[in-house]
Design a protein around this motif. Structure first.
Motif, mmCIF file in Angstrom:
data_model
loop_
_atom_site.group_PDB
_atom_site.id
_atom_site.type_symbol
_atom_site.label_atom_id
_atom_site.label_comp_id
_atom_site.label_asym_id
_atom_site.label_seq_id
_atom_site.Cartn_x
_atom_site.Cartn_y
_atom_site.Cartn_z
ATOM 1 N N VAL A 229 0.874 -1.183 -0.020
ATOM 2 C CA VAL A 229 0.164 -0.113 -0.117
ATOM 3 C C VAL A 229 0.856 1.369 -0.068
ATOM 4 N N ALA A 230 0.551 2.355 -0.721
ATOM 5 C CA ALA A 230 1.303 3.604 -1.011
ATOM 6 C C ALA A 230 0.283 4.699 -0.856
ATOM 7 N N TYR A 231 0.475 5.665 -0.025
ATOM 8 C CA TYR A 231 0.072 6.852 -0.261
ATOM 9 C C TYR A 231 0.158 7.606 -1.555
ATOM 10 N N GLY A 232 -1.181 8.113 -2.179
ATOM 11 C CA GLY A 232 -0.700 8.776 -3.338
ATOM 12 C C GLY A 232 -1.319 8.105 -4.825
ATOM 13 N N ASP A 233 -1.579 8.693 -5.672
ATOM 14 C CA ASP A 233 -2.034 8.030 -7.061
ATOM 15 C C ASP A 233 -1.026 7.664 -7.930
ATOM 16 N N ILE A 234 -0.818 6.569 -7.944
ATOM 17 C CA ILE A 234 0.191 6.099 -8.789
ATOM 18 C C ILE A 234 -0.424 4.969 -9.802
ATOM 19 N N PHE A 235 -1.711 4.987 -9.729
ATOM 20 C CA PHE A 235 -2.306 3.800 -10.340
ATOM 21 C C PHE A 235 -1.859 3.653 -11.867
ATOM 22 N N GLU A 236 -1.937 4.688 -12.533
ATOM 23 C CA GLU A 236 -1.584 4.566 -14.226
ATOM 24 C C GLU A 236 -0.269 4.236 -14.474
ATOM 25 N N GLU A 237 0.660 4.862 -13.275
ATOM 26 C CA GLU A 237 2.150 4.554 -13.663
ATOM 27 C C GLU A 237 2.469 3.305 -13.225
ATOM 28 N N MET A 238 1.752 2.662 -12.346
ATOM 29 C CA MET A 238 2.106 1.241 -11.951
ATOM 30 C C MET A 238 1.681 0.327 -12.955
ATOM 31 N N VAL A 239 0.391 0.645 -13.354
ATOM 32 C CA VAL A 239 -0.152 -0.271 -14.808
ATOM 33 C C VAL A 239 1.066 -0.174 -15.902
ATOM 34 N N ALA A 240 1.576 1.072 -16.148
ATOM 35 C CA ALA A 240 2.443 0.991 -17.372
ATOM 36 C C ALA A 240 3.799 0.272 -16.900
ATOM 37 N N LEU A 241 4.256 0.562 -15.799
ATOM 38 C CA LEU A 241 5.409 0.180 -15.385
ATOM 39 C C LEU A 241 5.322 -1.623 -15.391
ATOM 40 N N SER A 242 4.527 -2.072 -14.794
ATOM 41 C CA SER A 242 4.170 -3.465 -14.583
ATOM 42 C C SER A 242 4.163 -4.141 -16.190
ATOM 43 N N ARG A 243 3.220 -3.373 -16.775
ATOM 44 C CA ARG A 243 3.216 -4.105 -18.272
ATOM 45 C C ARG A 243 4.723 -4.061 -19.232
ATOM 46 N N ALA A 244 5.400 -2.584 -18.789
ATOM 47 C CA ALA A 244 6.741 -2.878 -19.592
ATOM 48 C C ALA A 244 7.874 -3.936 -18.944
ATOM 49 N N MET A 245 7.394 -4.201 -17.719
ATOM 50 C CA MET A 245 8.497 -5.031 -16.984
ATOM 51 C C MET A 245 8.029 -6.617 -17.151
ATOM 52 N N ASN A 246 6.925 -6.870 -17.957
ATOM 53 C CA ASN A 246 6.433 -7.955 -18.400
ATOM 54 C C ASN A 246 5.627 -8.822 -17.477
ATOM 55 N N PHE A 247 5.164 -8.072 -16.816
ATOM 56 C CA PHE A 247 4.012 -8.561 -15.774
ATOM 57 C C PHE A 247 2.762 -8.691 -16.451
ATOM 58 N N LYS A 248 1.869 -9.936 -16.572
ATOM 59 C CA LYS A 248 0.441 -9.919 -16.624
ATOM 60 C C LYS A 248 -0.185 -8.814 -15.770
ATOM 61 N N VAL A 249 -1.058 -7.977 -16.267
ATOM 62 C CA VAL A 249 -1.804 -6.975 -15.187
ATOM 63 C C VAL A 249 -3.304 -7.268 -15.215
ATOM 64 N N ARG A 250 -4.028 -7.334 -14.194
ATOM 65 C CA ARG A 250 -5.267 -7.297 -13.827
ATOM 66 C C ARG A 250 -5.637 -6.379 -12.722
ATOM 67 N N ILE A 251 -6.806 -5.393 -12.956
ATOM 68 C CA ILE A 251 -7.381 -4.594 -12.115
ATOM 69 C C ILE A 251 -8.626 -5.275 -11.298
ATOM 70 N N LEU A 252 -8.259 -5.021 -10.019
ATOM 71 C CA LEU A 252 -9.621 -5.532 -9.032
ATOM 72 C C LEU A 252 -10.355 -4.273 -8.795
ATOM 73 N N LYS A 253 -11.620 -4.245 -9.000
ATOM 74 C CA LYS A 253 -12.503 -3.066 -8.530
ATOM 75 C C LYS A 253 -13.885 -3.496 -8.932
ATOM 76 N N ASP A 254 -14.842 -3.216 -7.657
ATOM 77 C CA ASP A 254 -16.233 -3.460 -7.593
ATOM 78 C C ASP A 254 -16.675 -2.382 -8.077
ATOM 79 N N GLY A 255 -17.965 -2.424 -8.564
ATOM 80 C CA GLY A 255 -18.915 -1.123 -9.006
ATOM 81 C C GLY A 255 -18.432 -0.948 -10.576
ATOM 82 N N ASN A 256 -18.803 0.453 -10.726
ATOM 83 C CA ASN A 256 -18.475 1.128 -12.087
ATOM 84 C C ASN A 256 -17.148 1.701 -12.064
#
Length: 502
Positions: free
Chosen positions: A475-502
């Motif tokens: 857990v980290a304070y602050g919004d780095i969601f998009e940055e973490m998605v981009a970095l994870s993809r670039a480092m060859n992780f498969k990425v999924r997002i868990l989010k309830d609702g819309n």
């Protein structure tokens, strides 16, 4: 499913926790038996607490019939896995949902350990006193009895979204850092307490740009002998002057903290010797009868304000859990690039409940939360409280690194292995500051000596219990969601997002 269903009890390695939990284990088993009776299903108990992997091999290995593991306290993953691997008979992991007796923790850890060895299992849980009164639970149990599996709702599992150019640029800058010098994780021992799902090994690490160097935990004792009393005393004065509140009493004395600081300094020297970027600390069992617990040290490493600091957090994962260590180090660097505070907090997913109509998770790890969570001031240790780790589990006295986490927006992540590939779960949410009376009730209902975080993770009880691949979260304070998605993809992780609702 015409066969008799076998109910078994996975356990802790240590006899004492199993003995303490036995009334809850018996009660939980009786609730499951009543639920199976309601479905007119034959069942029998495997008459042993499986407190070692060899016990699982001996008592579960010969069973080629449907099995249900009963999770109603903290258990070790291998004490299930090693008895059920190599077969495909229906397997159900069933837990209570309780903070004091956290069967949900054992279920999540074991489910992820099973995934590491491609052993399929279903999950089921309830917080009801009478399991037969929970319609959702009974419908799912009937589904498993009839089909051998439970199909949980998957609407909260989403593909990674497109990211903004600015987020991509930040991720590219961190990726360039990683490629200029591959990050090295110093691993003190192996995984702890059955966290086999938290060790990926050099083959998988190399695919996502990390390396590891393993050092035996016994080096802490040897290197600790070379740490001078002067360094220890300076470190002790530092933590006192910077605001740590020590709750001394009985055998928990300033000398116990000094011995913890001896270990901190010994490990710091090893980090510098190997030029390591981050740290996995085995933590329990290996040195539990020889050295004090490492919680206080882990909290210091995850803080910029610490003895002999170079101004940076040294990202530290307890239980040598690489599933948290990798996202912690990635998030730390993204935070720094965005001008946010770099600390990333290691937590257990311990329990959850509603407050004012909002479902909040109680995140409660014994000590790997840094001080920034409690004060939002990178230059102080104020808000940190150190209590003696419970003597029933920790014979050598030593303190925790505890406090109440402050409110704020968060990004969270977790790496795990699935189908032979490394994945990254990423989400957003916020920490909530509860009223003092509510906070105290929830804290007392879990482990009062440990750091406390009440968080909306964007996913409620049923989504996390059905799909999450660990009992740990970064857990980290602050919004780095998009940055973490981009970095994870670039480092060859498969990425999924868990989010309830819309």
């Amino acid at each position: 499913m015409p066969e008799t269903i076998h109910l078994f009890w996975p356990g802790d390695y240590r006899p004492h926790p199993n003995n303490l939990a036995m009334p809850m284990i018996e009660a939980t088993t009786a609730r499951m038996e009543a639920a199976l009776d309601r479905l007119n299903v034959r069942h029998t108990r495997v008459p042993h607490v499986l407190s070692k992997p060899n016990a699982a091999i001996t008592h579960l290995g010969p069973i080629d019939a449907p099995m249900i593991g009963i999770y109603s306290h903290w258990v070790y993953g291998p004490h299930t896995v090693d008895g059920v691997v190599g077969k495909d008979s229906p397997l159900l992991l069933a837990s209570n949902f309780d903070g004091t007796w956290p069967g949900l923790v054992g279920l999540l850890n074991t489910a992820a350990c099973l995934e590491m060895v491609d052993r399929k299992a279903s999950r089921i849980w309830t917080d009801a006193d009478d399991w037969t009164a929970d319609d959702r639970f009974m419908n799912q149990l009937e589904e498993w009895v009839k089909t051998g599996a439970i199909a949980h709702d998957r609407s909260a599992i989403r593909p990674a979204p497109a990211v903004s150019p600015s987020a991509s640029a930040t991720a590219d800058a961190v990726l360039a850092e990683f490629r200029a010098r591959r990050p090295l994780a110093l691993m003190l021992g192996d995984t702890s307490m059955g966290m086999t799902n938290g060790y990926f090994g050099p083959r998988m690490l190399s695919k996502v740009g990390f390396s590891e160097h393993k050092v035996d935990q016994a080096w802490i004792i040897e290197r600790g002998r070379k740490v001078t009393d002067e360094r220890i005393e300076t470190a002790y004065k530092f933590v006192c002057d910077k605001g740590v509140t020590f709750h001394y009493g009985g055998d928990f004395t300033p000398d116990a903290t000094r011995e913890q600081l001896r270990d901190y300094l010994a490990v710091l020297d090893m980090i510098e010797e190997f030029e390591a970027d981050c740290l996995g600390w085995q933590y329990q069992l290996g040195l539990i009868g020889s050295r004090p617990p490492s919680d206080f040290n882990e909290g210091l490493f995850n803080s910029t304000c610490r003895p002999e600091s170079n101004g940076d957090v040294i990202t530290t994962a307890t239980e040598a859990d690489q599933g948290n260590l990798l996202p912690q180090e990635m998030m730390k660097r993204l935070l720094k690039r965005k001008g946010l505070h770099q600390a990333v907090f290691f937590h257990d997913i311990r329990w959850g409940a509603e407050h004012d109509g909002q479902f909040l998770w109680v995140l409660l790890n014994s000590g790997s939360s840094g001080a920034y969570a409690f004060n939002h001031n990178p230059d102080t240790l104020e808000g940190v409280h150190s209590y003696r780790q419970p003597a029933a589990y920790f014979p050598i006295p030593g303190g925790t690194f505890a406090g109440v986490s402050k409110a704020g927006a968060i990004t969270w992540a977790r790496a795990y292995l699935q189908d032979g590939e490394l994945w990254m779960d990423i989400g957003t949410g916020h920490v909530v500051e509860l009223p003092d009376d509510v906070c105290e009730v929830w804290w007392q209902g879990t482990t009062r000596e440990w750091p406390f975080m009440a968080a909306d993770l964007g996913i409620g009880r049923d989504t996390l219990m059905a799909h999450y691949m660990s009992n740990h979260i970064a857990v980290a304070y602050g919004d780095i969601f998009e940055e973490m998605v981009a970095l994870s993809r670039a480092m060859n992780f498969k990425v999924r997002i868990l989010k309830d609702g819309n």
